[in-house]
Structures are given as C-alpha cells and as structure tokens.
Design a protein around this motif. Structure first.
Motif, PDB file in Angstrom:
ATOM      1  N   CYS A 467       0.850  -1.193   0.000  1.00 31.01           N
ATOM      2  CA  CYS A 467       0.000   0.000   0.000  1.00 31.01           C
ATOM      3  C   CYS A 467       0.887   1.246   0.000  1.00 31.01           C
ATOM      4  O   CYS A 467       1.636   1.483   0.942  1.00 31.01           O
ATOM      5  N   GLY A 470      -0.122   3.787   2.717  1.00 31.20           N
ATOM      6  CA  GLY A 470      -0.403   3.190   4.020  1.00 31.20           C
ATOM      7  C   GLY A 470      -1.824   3.482   4.463  1.00 31.20           C
ATOM      8  O   GLY A 470      -2.514   4.335   3.878  1.00 31.20           O
ATOM      9  N   HIS A 471      -2.288   2.754   5.425  1.00 32.65           N
ATOM     10  CA  HIS A 471      -3.592   3.017   6.028  1.00 32.65           C
ATOM     11  C   HIS A 471      -3.516   2.539   7.465  1.00 32.65           C
ATOM     12  O   HIS A 471      -2.447   2.101   7.917  1.00 32.65           O
ATOM     13  N   CYS A 516      -4.943  -0.724  -3.327  1.00 30.66           N
ATOM     14  CA  CYS A 516      -4.904  -1.443  -2.056  1.00 30.66           C
ATOM     15  C   CYS A 516      -6.302  -2.005  -1.759  1.00 30.66           C
ATOM     16  O   CYS A 516      -7.286  -1.267  -1.826  1.00 30.66           O
ATOM     17  N   CYS A 519      -7.698   0.096   1.638  1.00 25.81           N
ATOM     18  CA  CYS A 519      -8.036   1.515   1.640  1.00 25.81           C
ATOM     19  C   CYS A 519      -8.410   2.035   0.257  1.00 25.81           C
ATOM     20  O   CYS A 519      -8.882   3.166   0.122  1.00 25.81           O
TER      21      CYS A 519
HETATM   22 ZN   LIG Z   1      -4.070   0.661   1.890  1.00 32.44          ZN
END
Ligand SMILES: [Zn+2]
Ligand SMILES: [Zn+2]
Length: 872
Positions: A467, A470-471, A516, A519
């Motif tokens: 990802c 990011g999440h 992703c 997310c």
């Molecule tokens: Zn993600």
C-alpha cells in the motif's frame, strides 16, 4: 498354415488361413497405432470410478515431468514401472487412479524465451503437446481427460495463491531479509544454477555477489519435529530416503551457553550450541564461523584476520556448491581475543575456523578436544590444550583420547559435577545454566524455513500488494494480503524477457500498479513469483478433483484416494520435493482439508538409465531417443525392455541389442498365438485355472499337465512379484520360459496330445500376463483369440496351487532319532531347501522349541531322503 490344419480343432476354423499367414509377421508399426487410435477415441478408458464406487482404491502415481519437449529414457522407464503396476491393480479389481500432469513453471522456459524469442507460455504448451504425443504412443494408461493438469495455467496456480493466503493468515508465510545471488551486470538475482564456478552464467568474468533482499518464507520449521518423527513410522519409504530427510532436518538436542568476550563489556556474549554441555569443563577454545557477527566486526580493524576470513568464506561457498562441506580440510586462525567459560571462569582463546557454519546452531562452538574427534584433530594441529573431563571411572590411566563414550561414563575434574553420570550431568548443567542466566536446554535443526521468493517471471505470482500511502495499521509501503476474491492474480502473458535489470514483472506497469484492497489507495504488486517446488508440493491432491473450479479439491474425494498407495520417482527428489510435499500435507491437514498426515504410503525410487556406463546426456552424446526405439522396435518392446534389462531399483545400461531381443520374443508370442488362434478361438471358456474341474485335470495328458503346471507357476511368480519385490525382469523371464515350453510342446499340441481347450487356456492366460508389460500386443492377441471384450478389463489370472505343484516327494524329519513329521517337497528340492522346509514345519519347530541344534543332516537312502536333527 499346414501345421495348423493338422490340429483337430482347426477343422472348425473359419478358413481365414491365407490372410493369417501374412499376419504371422509381427509388425508393431501397424498394430500399435491402430490400437492407439481406438484408445484415444475413448477418453474415459482409464478413468477411475467415482470415490463413491465402494471398490477398494489404488492410487498409483509417478512424479510429474517438467515439459522440456522430449521424453527421455528415464521417463520411459519410470512410467513403464507405474503403468505395469496400474494395469495389474486394475485387473485385480481395484479402482485405480493413474493420473498425469506437467510441472510447467520454471527457468528453462525463460531461457528458451530469451534464446528463441518465444513466449514462455507458448513454448511450454507446445512442449506439453509434443510429450503427450510421445506418451500416448507408448500406451501409458493415464486418465488424461479426468486428471491432466499443467501447473502454469491459472486454474492450477490460483490454488497456490489461495494456499499462500491461508499460510499468511496462520503466520506460516512471512517476509524477511535474506541473501541472494546477484550479478551487477545483469542487475538481477541469479538462481543457484545460473551461478557457474562463482561467476554469472552470462558474464563469465563477473563474480556473483551476495545481496540482502526482502523475501518470502514458509515456516516449514514449525513442522520440523513432526517431519522428523514421522520418518520412523513410514515403513513403505526406502531407508535411504528417510536417512537423507533425517540428515536434512538435522535435529540435535543440546544446550546453549554464553561466553563473555574478555575486556569487551559492550559486546554481546558468544552463544555456543553444544550437544555435550557435560563436557564444558574440557573446553579449551571457542571457534567461530567466518561469517559470525563478531568476526565481521573484528575484521574491520585486523587486516590479517580479514584476509584469512575472506578466504574461508570463499572456501565454504565452493564446498557447498560441490556438496563437500562435510569433508572440508579443517583449518583456522586465532583472533587474539579470549572469552570466559561461565562454568569455571577459565579464559579460552577465540578462533575462527573454516568448518564452522554460520547457519548451523549459533555459528559458534566450544571446542572440547578430549571428547570430540573433530576438535581433537583441530587442537592437535594447532597445539591447543586437551583436557579430559569424562571417563569410564575415576582412574583414567592408559585411556586413549578423544573419548566419546556416554553410557556408564562419569564426569571428572568438573567442579561440583564431578562424579555425575554423563546424561544426568547434561540435564543438571543445562538447568544450572538457565537458573544463572547464561544458557538453556535447546534443540537445533539444520532445516531452515523455505524461501519461496523467486525474482523470475515464469512462476506463480505472489498474491500480496504494498500500500503506497499506508492506512490504519499499515505504514506507507506496507504489505497487504489480497482477499481470496481477488484470485487468481494472473501472470501477464505478453512480456519481454531480458533477464536484466531486475524482476521481469517489475517492468510491466499494468501488472505492478494496482489498488490497495483495504483503503482503495494506490498500491504496487509483489513482483516476485513462487518457487516451482510450491507447484509440486500438492499437485497429487489436485488430481483427485482436477476440474474443480471452486476449491483446490473436494475433501471427500481426496480422503478416499489418499494416501497415495504407490509413489514412483527418482531418488534425486528425496529431500526437496519429498520434504516440501510432506510439509504441505501437514498444513492442509491443519487447515481441515484432508485427514492424512503423510502423502504416500509407499515410495519407490527407480534406478537411472545409463549408456556406455554414464548417465545419458547431450554433452556426452550418449542419449538414446525413445522415438527412435519405438520406430524401430515398437512401443511394447521399448517399454518391456526398460522393465526387463534390470530390476527397477537398479541402474539400467541401455543396449539396443536387448530391445531387439525383446522384439524378437514378442514376435515369437505373436506367431504362437497366430498359429493356434483359429483352432482355439471358438472354444468356450471355463477352463481357467481357478475353475478347472478335477475331471478335466485328471483327463490331462502328461504333456498337457506339464504345460498347465508351468503356466500356473508363472502366474504365481508374477502375481507375487507385483505384490512385493517388483523384479519385473524375472517376471518377464518367467514368461519367456513359459513361451519356450509351449514351443517345445508344439508337436504334442499339433498331434492333439494336448487338447485344444488346454491350448486355449494357455494362450488366453499368456495374453493376460502380457497386459502390464506389452499392452498393445496383448490387445491384439486378445482380439485374435476371438475375444470382443477389453483385455484390460479382464480379471488377472489366479494361480491354482494344485496345478502349479511339481511332482512331490515325502521326507521324514527326525529330531534326536525320533520321527517329528513327514514333510512334502518338490522332487528336485536341494539340501538347503529341504533343511529350510524342515525347520519351517510346525510340528518340527515345536520339538525344537527352546533347544539348540548341534547337528543337521540330510541323509540320502535308496528308499528316499531323510532329515536328521540333533538338538540339546
Ligand atoms: Zn491501503
Ligand atoms: Zn550477469
């Protein structure tokens, strides 16, 4: 045809003698393709019955080939063994699963793509077609329609991805940094087989470097104990394979102890692993692997040490490549540093030694020369101290060193443990170390987790993404597993293979760039593919349900067919494939997919096919093409020779003259059946050995009875061999003897002395006995004998012990002069056989119980033989 017409039954023949004459010339080039076409037109000819059939099952499996495009003789032999067994078991009434498929991913397709500019998929599928043509031509009884798989196709490899996700969920698949071979000129990772003498296969002067890369691993070590202990209860696997696996897993029980480096308070202590903590008072040095973390530090400030260490690393690498690491000539270098023995405070010199491996144990050992051969050799070479701490008793005078006994031995000069027995001391001292924080009881394994990342194109894409932003819970660039619904992750088909500049998949933006699944933001795909050993780790489960599109297989089906009853393949797969597939089986069991813990009940490893004393290879120019053999002698002769020329577990030296000999034998059988078939083809059945009536047998002439006897002895021999030793060479020899005897009785058969019903019985049974070895000829002869049924569906002949029995003699057995029993034996039994039969007799054995035989004699008298046993 005159001789045929002289037989009484020939009167009833249909007058097709003229055509028959031409047909008496055995012509496999005409017979075999004709039958092959008929068989190919019946796709379910060799299909197994459903798992609900209620029949006993038999799963007969040969290792699936890599589709190189050409079958070699090793394949021909491997599959001839399996095919003989599958056909035999079918005739014995078993529901037989006999599948075939293709281990179709791998580097050669990429190399071929590079060389010929053909896409790997196209190249592979074309090769599969070619090899399938060859295999069909040889007449192997595979259920192609129901089982065939190619591991490079998405309907197979999607399940590799599915299993991978299951393993990620369970913590069985993980990522960590690890070393790879790297060519700076190619700017890519090299497979081990692309490293030639330490250099790149494409850049001969370029030394291959080791680079650290993030890679995927499967946690096979979690199953190390089960993989090891299971070997003790696998009697159907060859001992040599089990030994190789035991060594590969390499479990040793022992203890860890920490030695502080003198005057280096900030340095972590050296951890050593030892199986003999009880000898720690006898330690006289510490030996580190050249790649030990401390050594890496020390070489920075010690040029002399650095060059010695560099040489040792190179030496270890070379020894690993040749598999000679165990026999490496031992040497070392002192570091000038010392460490403290935690048990007695003694100061020991620290050495770096070439025979210590960084990846075994802790990469450090304590050297105890008095009680270890290897340490003794090393200490003697460098004049290091030798200190005895174990002895059979306190008096050690005159005892040689090194001394390695454990049973009954006790510790000496070992502080408070002096006088303790070795095994108790090991327990107590490990506990002491643990209590005082400088050690513990521990087990180490040679087995490492299975690195499955390959920086290659032609393999299963790993179903993970990174990802970008990011999440929650995943930092930017963090790894995210795809959901099952995203499978399969398809391998792009049109791709430029350059083998330069990193992973091929990394250069396909349509593949790399994705979103992703958590997310919905931008993400990039993992561009590594899976090791091809993943494909072969579970393929044999897929065979039980090869067309399933919603699961890797149906558990009920797999549970009916598993374990594999007989697995057949080369011993070169003893460790990697056969350990990985055992691991995969245990994982699938723990996922609740299957009930079995081991994949195969029995494993057979066939010998190699060699020519002029060496393994067939292009470079040696000694390759014999199966196609050429088939063209000259037919498929039956080729495969039968592969079974006849040596017992299947031995190497086979290919001799074309031998194939020609088998072809001549088959021609003799063909002539024999052809000559008598018009006379016997209308004779009703029911004269089978197991059905023959006492009247029919009593009515036999001497010549007829002798033929029936040999026939039934042959049935018995072949049946027994299939169930046990698999000495197909002697089975085929027995059929040859039978055929010779029938030829020798030709006059008796022609004159009517042997009645037509007996001849019919002989020829029908002979034909059935040929099915496992020469299926084309068997089918042809069966038809020739007037049968319309499928010869492969016939029951296997049953040996009639009455008919098989030789004229016998009776032999009295005396024990200490008293008659114990009278045994019956073949008239021509030799002394050894007579004695063995006497001892095996129940009544005789009862008399011998608890006594010792002091003398045994076979006495020959004019009235017959007598056995005399003297016991006390
Ligand atoms: Zn993600
Ligand atoms: Zn290169």
């Amino acid at each position: 045809m005159d001789d045929v017409k002289t037989t009484k039954a020939a009167v009833a023949a249909d007058g097709s003698g003229a055509e028959k004459n031409e047909a008496l010339r055995y012509n496999p080039a005409e017979i075999e393709p004709r039958w092959q076409a008929l068989w190919d037109a019946q796709p379910d000819l060799y299909a197994a019955e459903p798992h609900t059939s209620g029949k006993p099952k038999f799963y007969c499996l040969e290792m699936l080939p890599y589709p190189s495009g050409q079958l070699h003789m090793g394949h021909v032999r491997n599959y001839a063994i399996g095919d003989a067994l599958a056909r035999f078991m079918r005739m014995r009434g078993y529901n037989v699963l006999h599948p075939m498929g293709w281990d179709a991913f791998g580097l050669p397709a990429e190399n071929a793509a590079l060389k010929n500019n053909t896409p790997p998929r196209e190249w592979t599928l074309k090769n599969i077609e070619q090899m399938k043509v060859q295999m069909r031509r040889i007449g192997y009884s595979y259920d192609w329609a129901g089982t065939e798989i190619a591991t490079c196709l998405p309907d197979y490899y999607r399940w590799n991805q599915w299993f991978f996700l299951k393993m990620v969920e369970r913590g069985l698949a993980y990522r960590r940094s690890s070393k790879v071979n790297w060519c700076p000129q190619c700017a890519t990772v090299l497979a081990n087989e692309q490293v030639v003498g330490g250099c790149c296969w494409r850049h001969e002067d370029q030394i291959v470097e080791q680079r650290e890369l993030e890679q995927w691993f499967l946690r096979i070590t979690k199953y190390a104990d089960e993989l090891l202990d299971g070997l003790d209860v696998m009697p159907g696997w060859p001992e040599k394979v089990r030994t190789m696996q035991r060594n590969w897993i390499g479990r040793s029980e022992g203890a860890e102890a920490s030695f502080h480096v003198t005057a280096m308070a900030n340095t972590a202590p050296i951890k050593v692993f030892t199986t003999r903590i009880d000898t720690i008072f006898g330690a006289t040095s510490i030996q580190l692997a050249p790649e030990h973390a401390l050594v890496k530090e020390w070489v920075k400030t010690d040029a002399k040490l650095a060059s010695a260490v560099e040489a040792m690393i190179a030496e270890q690498k070379a020894a690993r490549e040749t598999g000679d690491i165990g026999n490496i000539e031992k040497h070392g270098v002192a570091t000038g540093k010392t460490a403290v023995n935690p048990f007695n405070g003694e100061t020991l010199p620290i050495w770096v030694a070439n025979y210590i491996l960084a990846d075994y144990g802790t990469g450090a050992i304590m050297s105890v020369p008095a009680h270890d051969e290897r340490d003794f050799e090393f200490a003697t070479k460098y004049g290091l101290a030798v200190k005895r701490v174990v002895a059979p008793n306190v008096d050690t005078e005159g005892l040689a060193l090194p001394y390695g006994e454990e049973d009954d031995a006790v510790l000496i000069d070992s502080g408070e443990w002096t006088g303790e027995a070795v095994l108790e001391a090991q327990e107590k001292m490990a506990r002491f170390a643990e209590e005082h924080g400088f050690g513990k009881k521990t087990t180490t394994y040679r087995l490492k987790d299975w690195g499955v990342s390959r920086q290659r194109y032609w393999g299963t894409p790993i179903p993970m993404v990174y990802c970008t932003n990011g999440h929650e819970g995943v930092k930017p660039g963090g790894v995210v597993a795809l959901p099952e619904s995203a499978l399969p992750v398809l391998l792009p088909e049109q791709i430029e293979i350059t083998q330069e500049g990193g992973s091929p998949l990394g250069k396909v933006p349509e593949f790399v760039n994705t979103t992703c699944p958590v997310c919905g933001g931008p993400a990039w795909r993992e561009t590594d593919t899976m090791d091809t050993f993943v494909d072969s780790s579970w393929y044999f489960y897929r065979y039980t349900d090869a067309r399933n599109s919603s699961a890797p297989f149906d558990s009920e089906k797999a549970n009916y067919w598993f374990p594999i009853d007989q697995y057949i393949g080369g011993v070169e797969h003893a460790i990697l494939h056969l350990i990985y597939s055992r691991f995969w089986t245990k994982v699938m069991r723990d996922l609740g997919l299957i009930a079995n813990s081991e994949p195969a009940e029995r494993l057979f490893t066939q010998g190699m096919v060699i020519k002029d004393g060496a393994k067939m290879s292009k470079s040696k120019g000694n390759v014999v093409s199966p196609d050429l053999m088939i063209e000259k002698y037919g498929a039956d002769a080729t495969r039968m020779y592969a079974l006849f020329a040596a017992p299947p577990d031995r190497d086979l030296e290919w001799q074309e003259e031998g194939v020609a000999g088998i072809s001549r034998f088959l021609a003799r059988v063909y002539r024999l059946v052809g000559k008598y078939s018009p006379a016997v083809r209308y004779i009703e059945k029911g004269v089978r050995g197991d059905e023959i009536s006492p009247e029919q047998f009593a009515g036999q002439t001497v010549a007829g009875a002798a033929l029936l006897r040999t026939l039934h002895q042959t049935i018995a021999k072949i049946t027994e061999d299939f169930n046990g030793r698999w000495h197909f060479n002697t089975c085929i020899a027995a059929i040859m003897i039978l055929v010779n005897e029938v030829y020798a009785a030709e006059a008796a058969m022609d004159s009517g002395e042997v009645d037509p019903a007996t001849i019919a019985e002989l020829l029908r049974t002979l034909t059935l006995l040929l099915v496992p070895f020469a299926p084309f000829l068997a089918a042809e002869l069966w038809k020739d004998l007037g049968e319309t049924s499928d010869v492969f569906q016939q029951p296997w002949p049953v040996a009639d012990a009455e008919l098989a029995r030789e004229s016998e003699i009776e032999i009295p057995v005396q024990v200490n002069g008293k008659l114990a029993n009278v045994i019956k034996l073949a008239a021509d039994a030799d002394e050894k056989a007579i004695m063995a039969a006497s001892l095996a007799d129940e009544k005789v054995a009862a008399r011998l119980a608890g006594k010792t035989i002091v003398k045994h004699l076979v006495i020959h008298k004019p009235s017959g033989k007598l056995v005399n046993l003297v016991v006390k």
